[in-house]
Design a protein around this motif. Structure first.
Motif, short mmCIF file in Angstrom:
data_model
loop_
_atom_site.label_atom_id
_atom_site.label_comp_id
_atom_site.label_asym_id
_atom_site.label_seq_id
_atom_site.Cartn_x
_atom_site.Cartn_y
_atom_site.Cartn_z
N THR A 66 29.87 143.41 27.08
CA THR A 66 30.65 144.56 27.55
C THR A 66 30.88 144.49 29.05
OG1 THR A 66 29.75 145.94 25.79
CG2 THR A 66 30.71 147.07 27.68
N ALA A 67 29.84 144.12 29.80
CA ALA A 67 29.96 144.02 31.25
C ALA A 67 31.01 142.98 31.63
CB ALA A 67 28.62 143.66 31.87
N ALA A 68 31.00 141.84 30.96
CA ALA A 68 31.98 140.79 31.26
C ALA A 68 33.40 141.27 31.00
CB ALA A 68 31.69 139.55 30.41
N LEU A 69 33.58 141.98 29.89
CA LEU A 69 34.91 142.48 29.53
C LEU A 69 35.40 143.53 30.52
CD1 LEU A 69 37.15 142.36 27.40
CD2 LEU A 69 35.94 144.13 26.14
N VAL A 70 34.52 144.45 30.88
CA VAL A 70 34.91 145.52 31.81
C VAL A 70 35.28 144.95 33.17
CG1 VAL A 70 34.04 147.52 33.09
CG2 VAL A 70 33.60 147.34 30.64
N VAL A 71 34.45 144.04 33.68
CA VAL A 71 34.72 143.45 35.00
C VAL A 71 36.04 142.68 34.99
CG1 VAL A 71 33.93 141.76 36.70
CG2 VAL A 71 32.31 143.36 35.69
N THR A 72 36.27 141.90 33.95
CA THR A 72 37.52 141.14 33.85
C THR A 72 38.72 142.06 33.84
OG1 THR A 72 36.40 139.38 32.63
CG2 THR A 72 38.80 139.45 32.48
N LEU A 121 23.07 140.27 34.56
CA LEU A 121 24.27 141.09 34.72
C LEU A 121 25.01 140.77 36.01
CD1 LEU A 121 23.11 144.58 33.39
CD2 LEU A 121 24.76 143.01 32.34
N ALA A 122 24.25 140.50 37.08
CA ALA A 122 24.89 140.15 38.36
C ALA A 122 25.68 138.85 38.22
CB ALA A 122 23.83 140.03 39.45
N GLY A 126 29.77 138.69 38.49
CA GLY A 126 30.40 137.83 39.49
C GLY A 126 31.23 136.72 38.86
N GLY A 127 30.69 136.10 37.81
CA GLY A 127 31.42 135.04 37.13
C GLY A 127 32.68 135.54 36.46
N SER A 128 32.63 136.74 35.88
CA SER A 128 33.81 137.32 35.23
C SER A 128 34.90 137.65 36.24
CB SER A 128 33.42 138.58 34.46
OG SER A 128 32.51 138.27 33.43
N ALA A 129 34.51 138.16 37.40
CA ALA A 129 35.49 138.44 38.46
C ALA A 129 36.17 137.15 38.92
CB ALA A 129 34.82 139.15 39.63
N ALA A 130 35.36 136.10 39.13
CA ALA A 130 35.92 134.82 39.55
C ALA A 130 36.83 134.24 38.47
CB ALA A 130 34.79 133.85 39.88
N ALA A 365 47.61 143.47 27.44
CA ALA A 365 47.20 142.86 26.17
C ALA A 365 45.70 142.98 25.94
CB ALA A 365 47.62 141.40 26.14
N THR A 366 44.90 142.68 26.97
CA THR A 366 43.45 142.66 26.78
C THR A 366 42.84 144.05 26.76
OG1 THR A 366 43.13 142.37 29.17
CG2 THR A 366 43.24 140.38 27.82
N SER A 367 43.46 145.00 27.46
CA SER A 367 42.91 146.37 27.44
C SER A 367 42.98 146.95 26.04
CB SER A 367 43.67 147.26 28.42
OG SER A 367 43.50 146.82 29.74
N ALA A 368 44.12 146.75 25.38
CA ALA A 368 44.24 147.26 24.01
C ALA A 368 43.27 146.54 23.08
CB ALA A 368 45.68 147.08 23.53
#
Length: 416
Positions: A66-72, A121-122, A126-130, A365-368
């Motif tokens: 979930t964290a990865a998806l939200v950050v992306t 989580l950190a 960070g990886g998802s943002a990058a 696309a990804t938000s939906a």
């Protein structure tokens, strides 16, 4: 005139062959991303397993995804602005360097026994943002790497890469995790390092020359959205693609849960998922041929109606392992839709707006799609499995109606 130091094979116009295999710059980027996508797939499987092993909590294991998806999702629009304002090649190098360090640190933390949920989580955030920045830059750079007539084929090859690594990465991640918990994360750091080397070896710019004067903050943040909403065809595609992506994600999730509820073993459920991945992988290779046979509006409409019918057949066959067959056929058509969409978008969007326009489309696309698992879970909790799954072919049918009767798709020039 290009610099004398530039490799002629790096320039799309220098190669008269329609094949992408002789395009050095594109192949460097594509190969680097094959490796880093496989590494990400390995880590994607290993991360929740690591959290589950450390905490014993499925809820906390799910928090990682979930964290990865939200950050992306949150980073999509800012990523588009960065990609259009900064040198794309340098931006991609910075993102890869950051991910190398982040996953190497995580692997070392696992080895030394200091890894905990906060550290994980950190690294994931960070990886998802990058990754959001890197992937936006990669999409935006395609037009600078290949000739206009190669764009659809290039996007289709990227689709094949995505499906191929999603098939190979998780089993390899599980194998490495079984050998040593830190191995998938060391492996992921190594793949990002190889991706970095590949990007460094691309010797020509990944964007056209930029104006010296910086745009205003308002223009930077909203110009891409205005471009998409101002183009009737792209605007129509957003309306069509968002429910289509949501339906695919929700249908696959609901099918997986329904099969497990019926008593099917996890091994067979995994096999069903593999069948879906194979469908997408094969569809990526067929995408250029399908795209050449139909005009883009007819192609999108055909894909929508075919997907609605195939999903409905899949629902009728559920819960059974054969339910994957019609759904895999629907997934087979997905790469064609993506190749057509991003090929057309890359062709009509000015280079200075590529990052922002791509980020708007990906965000929509990804938000939906991100809402789909929650929707599928709520439906399965309230109604029987088949009735719940029917919501998704109906959602695709709504997209098909919009594609058939909406004016946006018909706004495309006749030659497209």
């Amino acid at each position: 005139m290009r610099p004398a130091t530039e490799d002629a094979t790096d320039t799309p116009a220098a190669d008269p062959s329609p094949s992408l295999w002789r395009n050095r710059a594109f192949n460097l980027l594509w190969t680097g991303q094959c490796l880093s996508d496989a590494g990400s797939a390995m880590a994607g499987l290993a991360l929740p397993l690591l959290v589950l092993q450390l905490t014993g909590s499925p809820t906390q294991a799910g928090l990682v995804g979930t964290a990865a998806l939200v950050v992306t999702t949150v980073c999509r629009l800012p990523a588009g602005v960065l990609v259009d304002r900064c040198d794309r090649r340098r931006l991609m190098i910075v993102c890869d360097a950051f991910r190398v360090v982040a996953y190497a640190v995580l692997a070392c933390a696992v080895v030394t026994g200091v890894a905990d949920l906060a550290v994980i989580l950190a690294v994931v955030a960070g990886g998802s943002a990058a990754t959001a920045v890197f992937s936006t830059a990669e999409y935006a750079a395609v037009r600078s790497l290949v000739r206009p007539d190669q764009i659809v084929s290039a996007v289709a090859r990227n689709e094949a890469r995505s499906y191929g690594t999603s098939l190979a990465g998780p089993p390899l991640g599980g194998l490495l995790f079984g050998l040593a918990r830190a191995l998938p994360f060391f492996g992921n750091a190594l793949t990002f390092l190889l991706s970095l080397v590949a990007v460094v070896c691309i010797r020509r710019p990944l964007q056209q020359p930029r104006p010296q004067t910086a745009p205003s903050a308002d223009a930077g943040g909203w110009e891409g959205l205005r471009f998409v909403l101002g183009n009737p065809f792209l605007r129509a595609l957003l309306v069509i693609a968002a429910p289509l992506n949501m339906a695919f994600t929700g249908m696959i999730f609901a099918m997986t849960i329904s099969l497990r509820r019926s008593g099917m073993s996890p091994v067979l459920v995994g096999l069903v998922t593999t069948v879906l991945g194979v469908g997408g992988f094969l569809g990526a290779f067929a995408a250029p041929s399908l795209q050449r046979r139909l005009r883009l509006p007819a192609l999108i409409t055909t894909i929508c109606w075919s997907t609605a019918v195939l999903m409905a057949v899949s629902v009728l066959l559920s819960p059974s392992v054969v339910t994957a067959v019609p759904l895999a056929a629907a997934v087979f058509l997905g790469p064609t839709a993506n190749a057509a969409l991003f090929g057309y978008q890359a062709a009509i969007t000015p280079d200075r707006l590529q990052g922002r326009v791509v980020s708007v489309i990906l965000l929509a696309a990804t938000s939906a799609a991100a809402l789909a698992p929650a929707l599928a879970g709520a439906l399965l909790a309230q109604v029987p499995g088949r009735a719940a799954m029917l919501a998704f072919p109906l959602l695709v049918a709504a997209s098909a109606l919009a594609a058939t009767f909406g004016r946006g798709l018909r706004s495309l020039p006749a030659q497209q």
